[in-house]
Every structure is written in C-alpha cells, then in structure tokens.
Scaffold this motif. Structure first.
Motif, PDB file in Angstrom:
ATOM      1  N   ALA A  74      11.117   6.854  51.116  1.00  0.00           N
ATOM      2  CA  ALA A  74      12.056   6.130  52.060  1.00  0.00           C
ATOM      3  C   ALA A  74      11.618   4.638  51.896  1.00  0.00           C
ATOM      4  CB  ALA A  74      12.110   6.472  53.371  1.00  0.00           C
ATOM      5  N   HIS A  75      10.428   4.281  51.521  1.00  0.00           N
ATOM      6  CA  HIS A  75      10.059   2.776  51.237  1.00  0.00           C
ATOM      7  C   HIS A  75      10.084   2.120  49.953  1.00  0.00           C
ATOM      8  CE1 HIS A  75       8.729   3.033  55.585  1.00  0.00           C
ATOM      9  NE2 HIS A  75       8.157   4.162  55.289  1.00  0.00           N
ATOM     10  N   CYS A  76      11.088   2.633  49.306  1.00  0.00           N
ATOM     11  CA  CYS A  76      11.210   2.134  47.993  1.00  0.00           C
ATOM     12  C   CYS A  76      12.731   2.426  47.601  1.00  0.00           C
ATOM     13  CB  CYS A  76      10.500   3.127  46.957  1.00  0.00           C
ATOM     14  SG  CYS A  76      10.346   2.348  45.389  1.00  0.00           S
ATOM     15  N   TYR A  77      13.314   1.089  47.018  1.00  0.00           N
ATOM     16  CA  TYR A  77      14.646   0.920  46.511  1.00  0.00           C
ATOM     17  C   TYR A  77      14.654   1.426  45.160  1.00  0.00           C
ATOM     18  CZ  TYR A  77      16.044  -1.675  50.387  1.00  0.00           C
ATOM     19  OH  TYR A  77      16.002  -2.272  51.780  1.00  0.00           O
ATOM     20  N   TYR A  78      15.512   2.424  44.613  1.00  0.00           N
ATOM     21  CA  TYR A  78      15.683   2.563  43.316  1.00  0.00           C
ATOM     22  C   TYR A  78      17.148   1.944  42.807  1.00  0.00           C
ATOM     23  CZ  TYR A  78      18.393   6.796  44.768  1.00  0.00           C
ATOM     24  OH  TYR A  78      19.566   7.576  45.146  1.00  0.00           O
ATOM     25  N   LEU A  79      17.122   1.520  41.587  1.00  0.00           N
ATOM     26  CA  LEU A  79      18.478   0.918  40.909  1.00  0.00           C
ATOM     27  C   LEU A  79      19.157   1.909  40.299  1.00  0.00           C
ATOM     28  CD1 LEU A  79      16.755  -1.425  42.176  1.00  0.00           C
ATOM     29  CD2 LEU A  79      17.477  -2.861  40.172  1.00  0.00           C
ATOM     30  N   PHE A  80      20.478   2.186  40.164  1.00  0.00           N
ATOM     31  CA  PHE A  80      21.212   3.129  39.422  1.00  0.00           C
ATOM     32  C   PHE A  80      22.525   2.667  39.186  1.00  0.00           C
ATOM     33  CE2 PHE A  80      22.149   3.870  43.901  1.00  0.00           C
ATOM     34  CZ  PHE A  80      23.220   4.405  44.118  1.00  0.00           C
ATOM     35  N   ASP A  81      23.230   3.337  38.218  1.00  0.00           N
ATOM     36  CA  ASP A  81      24.465   2.995  37.838  1.00  0.00           C
ATOM     37  C   ASP A  81      24.784   1.688  37.589  1.00  0.00           C
ATOM     38  OD1 ASP A  81      25.197   5.621  37.877  1.00  0.00           O
ATOM     39  OD2 ASP A  81      26.045   5.378  39.953  1.00  0.00           O
ATOM     40  N   GLY A  82      23.928   0.846  36.906  1.00  0.00           N
ATOM     41  CA  GLY A  82      23.819  -0.500  36.459  1.00  0.00           C
ATOM     42  C   GLY A  82      23.911  -0.720  34.956  1.00  0.00           C
ATOM     43  N   PRO A  83      23.263  -1.662  34.493  1.00  0.00           N
ATOM     44  CA  PRO A  83      23.154  -1.939  32.844  1.00  0.00           C
ATOM     45  C   PRO A  83      22.625  -0.821  32.017  1.00  0.00           C
ATOM     46  CG  PRO A  83      22.356  -3.739  34.123  1.00  0.00           C
ATOM     47  CD  PRO A  83      22.412  -2.630  35.359  1.00  0.00           C
ATOM     48  N   LYS A  84      23.346  -0.629  30.889  1.00  0.00           N
ATOM     49  CA  LYS A  84      22.766   0.653  30.104  1.00  0.00           C
ATOM     50  C   LYS A  84      21.432   0.269  30.014  1.00  0.00           C
ATOM     51  CE  LYS A  84      23.930   2.501  25.527  1.00  0.00           C
ATOM     52  NZ  LYS A  84      24.861   2.365  24.493  1.00  0.00           N
ATOM     53  N   ASN A  85      20.981  -1.070  29.591  1.00  0.00           N
ATOM     54  CA  ASN A  85      19.457  -1.099  29.159  1.00  0.00           C
ATOM     55  C   ASN A  85      18.713  -1.512  30.504  1.00  0.00           C
ATOM     56  OD1 ASN A  85      17.126  -2.166  28.165  1.00  0.00           O
ATOM     57  ND2 ASN A  85      18.091  -3.087  26.353  1.00  0.00           N
ATOM     58  N   THR A  86      18.396  -0.522  31.330  1.00  0.00           N
ATOM     59  CA  THR A  86      17.693  -0.745  32.345  1.00  0.00           C
ATOM     60  C   THR A  86      16.176  -1.391  32.190  1.00  0.00           C
ATOM     61  OG1 THR A  86      16.280   1.647  32.017  1.00  0.00           O
ATOM     62  CG2 THR A  86      18.475   1.551  33.078  1.00  0.00           C
ATOM     63  N   LYS A  87      15.664  -1.262  30.815  1.00  0.00           N
ATOM     64  CA  LYS A  87      14.530  -2.103  30.616  1.00  0.00           C
ATOM     65  C   LYS A  87      14.822  -3.562  30.647  1.00  0.00           C
ATOM     66  CE  LYS A  87       9.961  -1.565  29.952  1.00  0.00           C
ATOM     67  NZ  LYS A  87       9.542  -1.063  28.726  1.00  0.00           N
ATOM     68  N   TYR A  88      15.839  -3.905  30.288  1.00  0.00           N
ATOM     69  CA  TYR A  88      16.217  -5.279  30.317  1.00  0.00           C
ATOM     70  C   TYR A  88      16.391  -6.099  31.825  1.00  0.00           C
ATOM     71  CZ  TYR A  88      18.686  -9.663  29.988  1.00  0.00           C
ATOM     72  OH  TYR A  88      19.066 -11.038  30.136  1.00  0.00           O
ATOM     73  N   LEU A  89      17.031  -4.966  32.630  1.00  0.00           N
ATOM     74  CA  LEU A  89      17.050  -5.264  34.063  1.00  0.00           C
ATOM     75  C   LEU A  89      15.657  -5.481  34.728  1.00  0.00           C
ATOM     76  CD1 LEU A  89      18.823  -5.510  36.514  1.00  0.00           C
ATOM     77  CD2 LEU A  89      18.837  -3.119  36.857  1.00  0.00           C
ATOM     78  N   TYR A  90      14.670  -4.565  34.481  1.00  0.00           N
ATOM     79  CA  TYR A  90      13.316  -4.884  34.610  1.00  0.00           C
ATOM     80  C   TYR A  90      12.773  -6.044  34.453  1.00  0.00           C
ATOM     81  CZ  TYR A  90       8.424  -3.993  34.611  1.00  0.00           C
ATOM     82  OH  TYR A  90       6.985  -4.148  34.591  1.00  0.00           O
ATOM     83  N   TYR A  91      12.937  -6.331  33.152  1.00  0.00           N
ATOM     84  CA  TYR A  91      12.276  -7.658  32.852  1.00  0.00           C
ATOM     85  C   TYR A  91      12.960  -8.870  33.478  1.00  0.00           C
ATOM     86  CZ  TYR A  91       9.362  -5.666  29.207  1.00  0.00           C
ATOM     87  OH  TYR A  91       8.210  -5.112  28.341  1.00  0.00           O
ATOM     88  N   ALA A  92      14.196  -8.718  33.594  1.00  0.00           N
ATOM     89  CA  ALA A  92      14.785  -9.844  34.385  1.00  0.00           C
ATOM     90  C   ALA A  92      14.446  -9.925  35.778  1.00  0.00           C
ATOM     91  CB  ALA A  92      16.634  -9.671  34.258  1.00  0.00           C
ATOM     92  N   LEU A  93      14.280  -9.057  36.396  1.00  0.00           N
ATOM     93  CA  LEU A  93      13.589  -8.867  37.760  1.00  0.00           C
ATOM     94  C   LEU A  93      12.266  -9.406  37.803  1.00  0.00           C
ATOM     95  CD1 LEU A  93      15.610  -5.865  39.502  1.00  0.00           C
ATOM     96  CD2 LEU A  93      15.745  -8.082  40.212  1.00  0.00           C
ATOM     97  N   LYS A  94      11.598  -8.642  37.016  1.00  0.00           N
ATOM     98  CA  LYS A  94       9.833  -9.175  36.883  1.00  0.00           C
ATOM     99  C   LYS A  94       9.680 -10.464  36.634  1.00  0.00           C
ATOM    100  CE  LYS A  94       5.855  -7.249  37.183  1.00  0.00           C
ATOM    101  NZ  LYS A  94       5.423  -6.097  38.494  1.00  0.00           N
ATOM    102  N   SER A  95      10.325 -11.093  35.918  1.00  0.00           N
ATOM    103  CA  SER A  95      10.454 -12.795  35.864  1.00  0.00           C
ATOM    104  C   SER A  95      10.474 -13.234  37.163  1.00  0.00           C
ATOM    105  CB  SER A  95      11.342 -13.060  34.737  1.00  0.00           C
ATOM    106  OG  SER A  95      12.748 -12.896  35.211  1.00  0.00           O
ATOM    107  N   GLN A  96      11.260 -12.684  38.055  1.00  0.00           N
ATOM    108  CA  GLN A  96      11.576 -13.419  39.351  1.00  0.00           C
ATOM    109  C   GLN A  96      10.458 -12.649  40.459  1.00  0.00           C
ATOM    110  OE1 GLN A  96      13.536 -16.054  39.243  1.00  0.00           O
ATOM    111  NE2 GLN A  96      13.492 -15.675  37.145  1.00  0.00           N
TER     112      GLN A  96
END
Length: 363
Positions: A74-96
């Motif tokens: 309950a103390h963690c958000y998970y992201l779903f139904d987003g971009p097909k390449n979830t690893k790209y989303l990870y790097y985009a967020l990790k950069s910030q």
C-alpha cells in the motif's frame, strides 16, 4: 514531447500485507515502497516488467523496475496500461529521479500524493523504434556497470578468502591471539566547532572528516576544513596519517564503516580514531575491521538509532598474527587494489557515459 504522467499511463497503490505474515521462502517478492523488497509472499497482484514509485517514507519518489510478478504493498504505486515499452517509461522517469523526490509532502512521514504524481511532467518520445533503440543502449550501459560492480565484489571476496587462507577464522581463531584495541593503540573521538562562528570555518586549512565520508576507503580528499581557532575551541584533534577511522553512528549503513587516513586530519565526534602505531600493521587492522563490520554493528546500543561508543571500540578484540604474516597479507591486498583501481576507473567512465545519455535522451 512534454507530457504529464497521468496522460500516458494509469497508476495505483497496491494492497498491504502484515509483515508478520510474510513468508521466508515465498515465491514472489513483496515491495512496499522503499528501494528493496520488504520480504516474500505466496501470491502476486502485479505482473512482471512494471515500473513502481515509492509512495511513503524516506524513499518516497524512488523509481524501481520489477522484472517478475510481485505483490505491491500500500506504500507503493505501480504503473499499468501505459506504453508498450515499459522499460522506456522506467528510464524516462529514472532520469527525473531528483525532481520526483521533490514531490514529497509531509514532515514526520513524507509521501507523494496521487494527484501530484499524475501531474508530474516528463519528456517522452512516442516513436516505438526510437524507444527500443534508447532502451537497448541504456540496458547495455547498465549491464557493463553491473559487471564492473560484480568484479569489484569478487575482488573483495578474494581478499577475504586470502585472509581466511592465511589466518583461519576471523572471530573464532585458535591459531593466534586476540588483543583488545586499547592494548594496541590509542583511541580518540573528534569534535565539531560551533557552526555559528564563521571564524572557526571560513578559510579553514585543517581537514575535518564526517562519518558520511567513511566508505571503507582511503581518505586523502576531504570535503570540509576548519581553522586553527576552530580546532582550539572544540574537541576536535589532529589525527595523524595512517590512522583508522570508524563511524560510531550515522544513518543507514554508516555505523561501523571505516576509512584509512592518508593525510593528517581532524574529525567530528562520531568518528572513533585509532591512532597510527607500530604495535600492529595499521592496514592489516583496517581490513580486519572491514571484515568485522556486522560484528561491530551488533554491539551498538540505543533505541531507534543504536550507536557505538569509544569504550566498545577500545575493547573490540583484534586477531594479531605475527607481523611478518600481517605484512604479507597487506602486500597481497595492495596488488589486488591495483586491479580494483583500474576497474573503478572504467566503472566511473561508463557511469559518466550513462549519465550523459540519460541527459541527451530525456533532458
């Protein structure tokens, strides 16, 4: 393109599992925020290859990428139904990552509100070919970085294995005697000059070590300096080169960490300073304390933040084999350190490349 997170993916919190119910040999990790899993569970509520954002606590805002099915707390958000390449989303967020930390609110228990996370803006390229190329390049960089880290860990294990080969058991040895630190050398603690008095700090020339600088490392470049007046009006003392520093308290893994002084320096009061002596090879004793990290931490006393004290350090037993063998071991370590130095340089260059690529791709 600049987008809001809520416009490219859905996100939700997981479900809490009582820590008493976690299963040691569970099949799935239980991630309840934080940097690392909190334990194991026998079921999962989130699929593999998912980006998570820690919601609460000191790690709130930390980005993770989980490659296997897992149970999200309950103390963690998970992201779903987003971009097909979830690893790209990870790097985009990790950069910030640093900007995400700034979304925290609340004093005692910082957290990130769902609305604030959804309104978070980031650079995002919707071209899937470009996404795949970026992920492949960054993954390769990370693979090289991980391999360098593994090489360094293996060399550390080699040093420890050599110690056991030469001397036997570290803490239950019957071949050689143990002597308490106080019977080998003098032990001091340092002090902190009054921060409000600029004359104690401004244009200081005397190095002054903090426990955060103790990383089982050689210390020759030190972040802060104090003045002669600051030294004379505090409990700080000049500690000679070739002395050992041990962190008596500090956040996280700091307590029990060490450093070997390559230059004369002063320290704060949280450092135990084992003065250079001819009674024992100081580098040998330094490595012995590195091998004794967990044993030393286990002596700490206190409530929420247990601490070590000078008396514990003075009475800590050190295995003392013949001087000739101590010197042989130190000679072996110095040879291994040459290899570690070259690997560390390569690691730093690769890390710089990775950081520059993240900046190039995501701004």
């Amino acid at each position: 393109m600049r987008v809001k997170l809520k416009d490219i993916t859905n996100y939700s919190k997981g479900s809490q599992v009582n820590s008493d119910c976690l299963i040691e040999n569970g099949k799935y990790i239980y991630l309840n925020g934080g940097v690392n899993p909190s334990g194991k569970w026998n079921n999962y509520n989130v699929l593999s290859n998912t980006v998570t954002v820690s919601e609460g606590g000191n790690s709130s805002g930390y980005i993770n990428y989980i490659t296997e099915p897992f149970w999200c707390g309950a103390h963690c958000y998970y992201l779903f139904d987003g971009p097909k390449n979830t690893k790209y989303l990870y790097y985009a967020l990790k950069s910030q990552q640093q900007r995400l930390f700034k979304l925290r609110s609340g004093a005692c228990m910082p957290n990130i509100k769902k609305k604030d996370l959804g309104d978070f803006e980031l650079e995002f390229d919707f071209n899937e070919v470009i996404q795949n190329n970026i992920v492949n390049i960054l993954d390769e960089c990370n693979k090289i970085i991980d391999n360098y880290h593994l090489e360094l860990e293996l060399l550390d294990e080699l040093i420890k294995a050599r110690f056991v080969e030469m001397f036997g058991s570290i803490h239950e040895n019957r071949m050689y005697p143990y002597l308490n630190v106080k019977n080998l050398t003098t032990v001091y603690s340092g002090g902190t000059p009054n921060r409000k008095k600029t004359e104690y700090w401004e244009n200081g020339t005397i190095p002054w070590v903090k426990t955060t600088e103790l990383q089982n490392n050689h210390l020759s470049i030190i972040e802060e300096c104090i003045t002669k007046e600051g030294l004379e009006n505090s409990s700080a003392k000049i500690i000679p080169a070739k002395s050992i520093l041990i962190a008596m308290y500090g956040q996280g893994k700091t307590r029990g960490m060490t450093a070997f002084l390559d230059i004369a320096s002063s320290t704060n009061q949280a450092c135990a300073c084992l003065l250079s002596t001819t009674n024992i090879n100081m580098e040998y004793m330094w490595y012995y304390f590195q091998f004794s990290y967990n044993k030393l931490r286990g002596l700490a006393e206190g409530g929420n933040q247990p601490n070590l004290n000078l008396n514990m350090i003075k009475n800590f037993p050190v295995l003392v084999p013949p001087t000739e063998l101590q010197n042989q071991f130190v000679g072996f370590v110095r040879q291994v350190d040459k290899s570690k130095f070259e690997i560390q340089k390569s690691l730093e260059k690769t890390q710089e490349l990775y950081d520059s690529l993240m900046q190039k791709y995501f701004g």
